[in-house]
Design a protein around this motif. Sequence first.
Motif, mmCIF file in Angstrom:
data_model
loop_
_atom_site.group_PDB
_atom_site.id
_atom_site.type_symbol
_atom_site.label_atom_id
_atom_site.label_comp_id
_atom_site.label_asym_id
_atom_site.label_seq_id
_atom_site.Cartn_x
_atom_site.Cartn_y
_atom_site.Cartn_z
ATOM 1 N N TYR A 78 -23.701 13.033 6.331
ATOM 2 C CA TYR A 78 -22.973 11.858 6.823
ATOM 3 C C TYR A 78 -21.465 12.075 6.733
ATOM 4 O O TYR A 78 -20.710 11.675 7.618
ATOM 5 C CB TYR A 78 -23.363 10.624 6.024
ATOM 6 C CG TYR A 78 -24.762 10.102 6.282
ATOM 7 C CD1 TYR A 78 -25.432 10.376 7.467
ATOM 8 C CD2 TYR A 78 -25.404 9.308 5.339
ATOM 9 C CE1 TYR A 78 -26.704 9.893 7.702
ATOM 10 C CE2 TYR A 78 -26.678 8.808 5.564
ATOM 11 C CZ TYR A 78 -27.327 9.101 6.751
ATOM 12 O OH TYR A 78 -28.580 8.601 6.980
ATOM 13 N N SER A 79 -21.022 12.698 5.644
ATOM 14 C CA SER A 79 -19.586 12.972 5.499
ATOM 15 C C SER A 79 -19.086 13.892 6.605
ATOM 16 O O SER A 79 -17.997 13.685 7.164
ATOM 17 C CB SER A 79 -19.306 13.605 4.131
ATOM 18 O OG SER A 79 -19.566 12.707 3.081
ATOM 19 N N LEU A 80 -19.876 14.895 6.944
ATOM 20 C CA LEU A 80 -19.480 15.824 7.999
ATOM 21 C C LEU A 80 -19.471 15.136 9.363
ATOM 22 O O LEU A 80 -18.567 15.365 10.178
ATOM 23 C CB LEU A 80 -20.420 17.024 8.018
ATOM 24 C CG LEU A 80 -20.296 17.972 6.826
ATOM 25 C CD1 LEU A 80 -21.415 19.005 6.841
ATOM 26 C CD2 LEU A 80 -18.934 18.667 6.837
ATOM 27 N N LEU A 81 -20.463 14.287 9.609
ATOM 28 C CA LEU A 81 -20.483 13.564 10.881
ATOM 29 C C LEU A 81 -19.281 12.639 10.991
ATOM 30 O O LEU A 81 -18.670 12.520 12.060
ATOM 31 C CB LEU A 81 -21.790 12.774 11.009
ATOM 32 C CG LEU A 81 -23.042 13.605 11.238
ATOM 33 C CD1 LEU A 81 -24.287 12.723 11.184
ATOM 34 C CD2 LEU A 81 -22.967 14.335 12.575
ATOM 35 N N ARG A 82 -18.937 12.003 9.902
ATOM 36 C CA ARG A 82 -17.771 11.133 9.919
ATOM 37 C C ARG A 82 -16.506 11.947 10.195
ATOM 38 O O ARG A 82 -15.604 11.500 10.918
ATOM 39 C CB ARG A 82 -17.647 10.386 8.592
ATOM 40 C CG ARG A 82 -16.555 9.334 8.601
ATOM 41 C CD ARG A 82 -16.618 8.477 7.366
ATOM 42 N NE ARG A 82 -16.334 9.240 6.161
ATOM 43 C CZ ARG A 82 -16.385 8.723 4.938
ATOM 44 N NH1 ARG A 82 -16.745 7.477 4.776
ATOM 45 N NH2 ARG A 82 -16.095 9.462 3.889
ATOM 46 N N ALA A 83 -16.457 13.155 9.646
ATOM 47 C CA ALA A 83 -15.287 14.007 9.875
ATOM 48 C C ALA A 83 -15.149 14.387 11.351
ATOM 49 O O ALA A 83 -14.033 14.548 11.859
ATOM 50 C CB ALA A 83 -15.371 15.262 9.022
ATOM 51 N N THR A 84 -16.277 14.517 12.048
ATOM 52 C CA THR A 84 -16.219 14.852 13.474
ATOM 53 C C THR A 84 -15.808 13.660 14.319
ATOM 54 O O THR A 84 -15.460 13.823 15.497
ATOM 55 C CB THR A 84 -17.588 15.346 13.985
ATOM 56 O OG1 THR A 84 -18.520 14.264 13.971
ATOM 57 C CG2 THR A 84 -18.096 16.508 13.151
ATOM 58 N N GLY A 85 -15.880 12.456 13.755
ATOM 59 C CA GLY A 85 -15.566 11.255 14.509
ATOM 60 C C GLY A 85 -16.723 10.719 15.315
ATOM 61 O O GLY A 85 -16.561 9.771 16.094
ATOM 62 N N LEU A 86 -17.913 11.295 15.147
ATOM 63 C CA LEU A 86 -19.073 10.844 15.909
ATOM 64 C C LEU A 86 -19.795 9.702 15.189
ATOM 65 O O LEU A 86 -20.061 9.793 13.988
ATOM 66 C CB LEU A 86 -20.045 12.008 16.125
ATOM 67 C CG LEU A 86 -19.639 13.034 17.182
ATOM 68 C CD1 LEU A 86 -20.502 14.275 17.063
ATOM 69 C CD2 LEU A 86 -19.765 12.422 18.581
ATOM 70 N N PRO A 87 -20.151 8.633 15.908
ATOM 71 C CA PRO A 87 -20.957 7.566 15.303
ATOM 72 C C PRO A 87 -22.344 8.086 14.953
ATOM 73 O O PRO A 87 -22.863 8.992 15.615
ATOM 74 C CB PRO A 87 -21.047 6.510 16.410
ATOM 75 C CG PRO A 87 -19.997 6.867 17.394
ATOM 76 C CD PRO A 87 -19.827 8.350 17.313
ATOM 77 N N TYR A 88 -22.939 7.513 13.919
ATOM 78 C CA TYR A 88 -24.296 7.924 13.564
ATOM 79 C C TYR A 88 -25.076 6.737 13.026
ATOM 80 O O TYR A 88 -24.509 5.766 12.516
ATOM 81 C CB TYR A 88 -24.279 9.058 12.540
ATOM 82 C CG TYR A 88 -23.668 8.701 11.197
ATOM 83 C CD1 TYR A 88 -24.431 8.097 10.190
ATOM 84 C CD2 TYR A 88 -22.338 8.976 10.916
ATOM 85 C CE1 TYR A 88 -23.880 7.776 8.958
ATOM 86 C CE2 TYR A 88 -21.778 8.665 9.688
ATOM 87 C CZ TYR A 88 -22.552 8.063 8.716
ATOM 88 O OH TYR A 88 -22.006 7.738 7.500
ATOM 89 N N VAL A 89 -26.387 6.814 13.148
ATOM 90 C CA VAL A 89 -27.287 5.828 12.565
ATOM 91 C C VAL A 89 -27.495 6.205 11.110
ATOM 92 O O VAL A 89 -27.966 7.294 10.801
ATOM 93 C CB VAL A 89 -28.641 5.797 13.307
ATOM 94 C CG1 VAL A 89 -29.598 4.819 12.623
ATOM 95 C CG2 VAL A 89 -28.447 5.432 14.771
#
Length: 341
Positions: A78-89
């Motif tokens: 989740y931290s990495l996805l947030r770093a990419t700026g992509l929304p996630y479920v």
Amino acid sequence: MTINGQHVVILSGGISHERDVSLRSGRRVADALTRAGAKVTVREPDQQLLPWLLEHRDDVDVVWPLLHGTSGENGALYSLLRATGLPYVGSRPTAAKLAWNKATAKALAKRAGLSTPQSIVLPNETFRELGATSVIQAIARGVDFPAVVKPTEGGSSQGVTFVDNISEFGRALVTAFTYGDSVLIEKRVLGTEVTVGVLDYGDGPFTVPAVEIVPANGVYDYAARYNAGETTYFAPARLTDEVAQRVAEQALLAYETIGLADLARVDFIVDEQGTPWFLEADPIPGMTETSLVPLALEAAELAAPEVYAKLAEHAARRGARTSNEAVVTEADADETGGAEA
């Protein structure tokens, strides 16, 4: 409901002990979202994932991680996805990490007023430094039998052993330490095992009917979870209206206390007096054909494609989380060391 061709990237597989479950969850959710009108891509969490996400970020509306085990549920992804700026479920990274550690989740639940079984948490080093025999004898004085020995972190009941006396501790500890570096030893509460799914489309969390779990061999282990026919499920659970309401309220309280979001599952044992005992919370529940949240959706007469589409749309609207959104921290869970009364 359709999601108008939005591009949803499903992450499933990985290298954890729960790889097969993750792949099955991913296929089920991908199929449902496709029926709801989404464009779906299923990806493995390999070395090409992050470069691919960055390359296609303008074409990806939302990412849905369905990775079970450490790599998916401890908050790092989740931290990495947030770093990419992509929304996630899914939940905030900190909340996922808190839920992933059963001892931490128990401490937070206890602080919020939920009943949790008497327990003690011990790292592998304690047994090496103080001697396994001495530690086991001390444990036997501090935790009542029957007891449960499980890895502090992990899912799908892997590494979990029920023990009835001190002579069974050795084998149980070896099994638990196969899956992690610390163990949670807790008193086994006898009663009805139930689980509650909690969802949030953006208007606030709500529960779906509790599912009662009755394994054929009396133990809800990995095989009983994922092999068809080895467990009987009752959805909704065979609880009185009063107890069912209590379980639902406590599931919501646990969900909000830990800081979970979008979709989670909260597990309880309900004793003969109707008291729900909190066991754990799962930030990425299984979504296979034998998993509990899909059974609860059926009991609530909610169509999976519509539910999954709403979750994906909510996550896409919300966008990438910012670093100041954490509502709980590890400092909030400073009770995890030692035994719980």
